[in-house]
Scaffold this active site. Structure first.
Site, PDB file in Angstrom:
ATOM      1  N   GLU A 373       0.855  -1.186   0.000  1.00 37.64           N
ATOM      2  CA  GLU A 373       0.000   0.000   0.000  1.00 37.64           C
ATOM      3  C   GLU A 373       0.894   1.240   0.000  1.00 37.64           C
ATOM      4  OE1 GLU A 373      -4.342   0.556   1.824  1.00 37.64           O
ATOM      5  OE2 GLU A 373      -2.764   0.670   3.334  1.00 37.64           O
ATOM      6  N   GLN A 374       1.051   1.826  -1.151  1.00 35.21           N
ATOM      7  CA  GLN A 374       1.950   2.952  -1.338  1.00 35.21           C
ATOM      8  C   GLN A 374       1.182   4.108  -1.975  1.00 35.21           C
ATOM      9  OE1 GLN A 374       6.043   3.947  -3.815  1.00 35.21           O
ATOM     10  NE2 GLN A 374       5.351   1.841  -3.664  1.00 35.21           N
TER      11      GLN A 374
END
Length: 546
Positions: A373-374
């Site tokens: 999750e970036q």
């Protein structure tokens, strides 16, 4: 005078093209790997001018790539049209390095390119590069490379092209699995497509790997299950024999006929920086004229097997001029089409265009290069010389929170100009760089000391890229631009690197990023993003020539 166009037709990261024609309309699907939404589909009416119209894999049921390593995700989609529907086959690759390739092959379909696109049908996981062939008798056949993990040497793991019938009513594969082609001495046989012409089944494959030994091979048979005889002038297309060609790495092709019966071959290519084997624009899509000779074999219309930079167009089409500047004010509730993000089908956890109208709000998530999750929203670099600018409002609480402008390839290849806070509690500007530090992903800090910033003023961040160089700049409020940091190596943001001729499969992206490794999800607001295509400073003599 015949109209010509200059390759590539889809510049920047647009590899593994699959093409189909419906009436007067042409569509090309290309790989997107870990970038979300999945699969780029471009549309044209003249094979010269193309417009991005759809990324169909856009919801969790169709695609979830959280945890997929770099250069995994969507490999080599195949787009076709039959029985009034579009059919899209794709691989979601879950593991890339090592003996195993854990790739899951799916099928979605739609009545039009715009959709609605169906939930996926799982097909198999025996190998990658699946394609669907629709025979004249109404039967459908799935082809893919079969992966052989037992072999020690890479080329020997490509275990041949397999074929199995697909039952569209039952939505499942049926009948025996046939190995129809073992490949040639070039090995690494992949990317199969099948065509029927004059009583022959023509099989087109990619061989030699997707680096500088890449090539297109063809074979044919009277029976769909073989045996297949190899083209007498194999390979049909390659750059492997001429380092001077403008288009290198030519391979992974597909065929299309115009309404007038002309045949064109679409293929991937790469344009390395002068004097190097580094391709920061990634693998791109080019187009070549072809024809069927009297002996029934396909050949390039110009003769030989080298890809041409300048190609005669099939229509009296005027190539569109290159748009010099793209400006986005984030005044819509949807993300501009140029942008993508990484891996997750839940973008609401990464960004919002409605929380603060007129701004793109990014929520700080995991570190740059996270596979899960970036918060990074970016667009492709598609020319050698370009600029990017954004305006940022961000109030970090400590050094674990950063937001700014990023030039990104993957977790160990990026340059990141970021606003953060130092140990003295001051808001500062820093550079986080990872210049091909494989496999560790360790950071470099090119600034000798952080740049002090005003606490309340918005910050404008910019960069200029020219070939292999990158220079960051910044300005506070309405002040003048000032360079920040040394000139950085933009050549490392490329497919090649870490001592390998090629190792990864995407391209350079330019965009906005926020990370908050404290877990507090601190947001940052971006009010604008500009992408400017500059005139190249490299001379014609510096560029590879065909």
């Amino acid at each position: 005078m015949a109209v010509t166009f200059t390759n590539p037709i889809l510049p920047g990261f647009n590899p593994d093209p699959s093409i189909c024609r419906v009436g007067e309309d042409y569509y090309i699907a290309t790989s997107t790997f870990e970038w979300y939404p999945g699969v780029q589909i471009h549309h044209s009416t003249d094979l010269v001018n193309w417009r991005l119209v759809r990324r169909p894999l856009e919801r969790p049921a169709q695609l979830d790539m959280r945890g997929n390593p770099d250069s995994c995700g969507i490999w080599a989609p195949c787009l076709s049209h039959s029985q009034g529907r579009f059919w899209l086959i794709y691989t979601d690759m879950k593991r890339y390095e090592g003996h195993f390739k854990d790739g899951l092959n799916y099928l979605v379909s739609a009545p039009s390119i715009e959709g609605p696109w169906s939930d996926p049908v799982f097909l198999n996981a025996s190998g990658f590069d699946p394609s669907l062939f629709h025979d004249d008798d109404g039967r459908h056949w799935l082809l893919n490379l079969k992966w052989d993990y037992r072999q020690a040497a890479g080329p020997d793991r490509f275990g041949g092209i397999v074929l199995q019938e697909y039952d569209a009513e039952a939505r499942t594969l049926i009948g025996p699995i046939h190995t129809i082609f073992a490949g040639t001495a070039m090995k690494l046989t992949e990317g199969p497509h099948l065509y029927r012409r004059d009583g022959w089944y023509h099989l087109l494959v990619a061989e030699g790997g997707t680096g500088y030994g890449h090539a297109v091979t063809m074979a044919r048979s009277r029976s769909i299950t073989g045996p297949y005889e190899v083209h007498p002038d194999n390979p049909v297309l390659t750059s492997r024999d001429d380092e001077s060609l403008a288009l290198q790495r030519a391979g992974h092709a597909d065929l299309v006929d115009t309404p007038a019966g002309e045949t064109y071959l679409v293929h991937l290519c790469g344009r390395p920086l002068p004097g190097t084997q580094r391709s920061p624009l990634g693998r791109e899509t080019a187009l070549q004229r072809a024809h069927w000779d009297d002996d029934g074999w396909l050949r390039l219309a110009v003769g030989g097997n080298a890809p041409q930079n300048e190609v005669r167009a099939p229509y009296d089409a005027t190539p569109w001029p290159l748009e010099r500047e793209e400006s986005h004010a984030f005044d819509s509730a949807t993300l501009p089409m140029a942008f993508q993000w990484l891996r997750t089908p839940y973008p609401e956890r990464l960004f919002s265009l409605t929380e603060r109208r007129g701004y793109l709000r990014l929520y700080g998530r995991q570190s740059p290069g996270s596979w899960f999750e970036q918060a990074l929203v970016a667009r492709r670099r598609d020319v050698f010389s370009c600029e990017a600018e954004t305006t940022l409002e961000f109030a970090p609480e400590d050094y674990q929170q950063c937001a700014g402008l990023i030039a990104y390839y993957n977790r160990f290849k990026f340059h990141y100009l970021a606003v953060t806070r130092d140990d003295a509690g001051r808001r500062v500007l820093t550079i986080l760089s990872c210049a091909d530090n494989w496999p560790s992903g360790d950071l470099d800090f090119p600034l000798a000391a952080p740049v002090m910033l005003d606490e309340e003023t918005s910050v404008r961040l910019g960069l200029t890229m020219d070939g292999a160089s990158l220079q960051f700049r910044y300005a506070e409020g309405g002040g003048e631009w000032q360079p920040v940091g040394p000139t950085l190596d933009a050549g490392v943001l490329s497919d090649e690197g870490a001592g390998r001729a090629h190792g990864y499969f995407t391209g350079t992206f330019l965009g906005m990023a926020v990370h908050d490794i404290s877990g507090r999800a601190l947001p940052a607001d971006f009010s604008a993003f500009r992408y400017i295509r500059s005139e190249p400073r490299m001379t014609d003599n510096d560029l590879p020539r065909g």
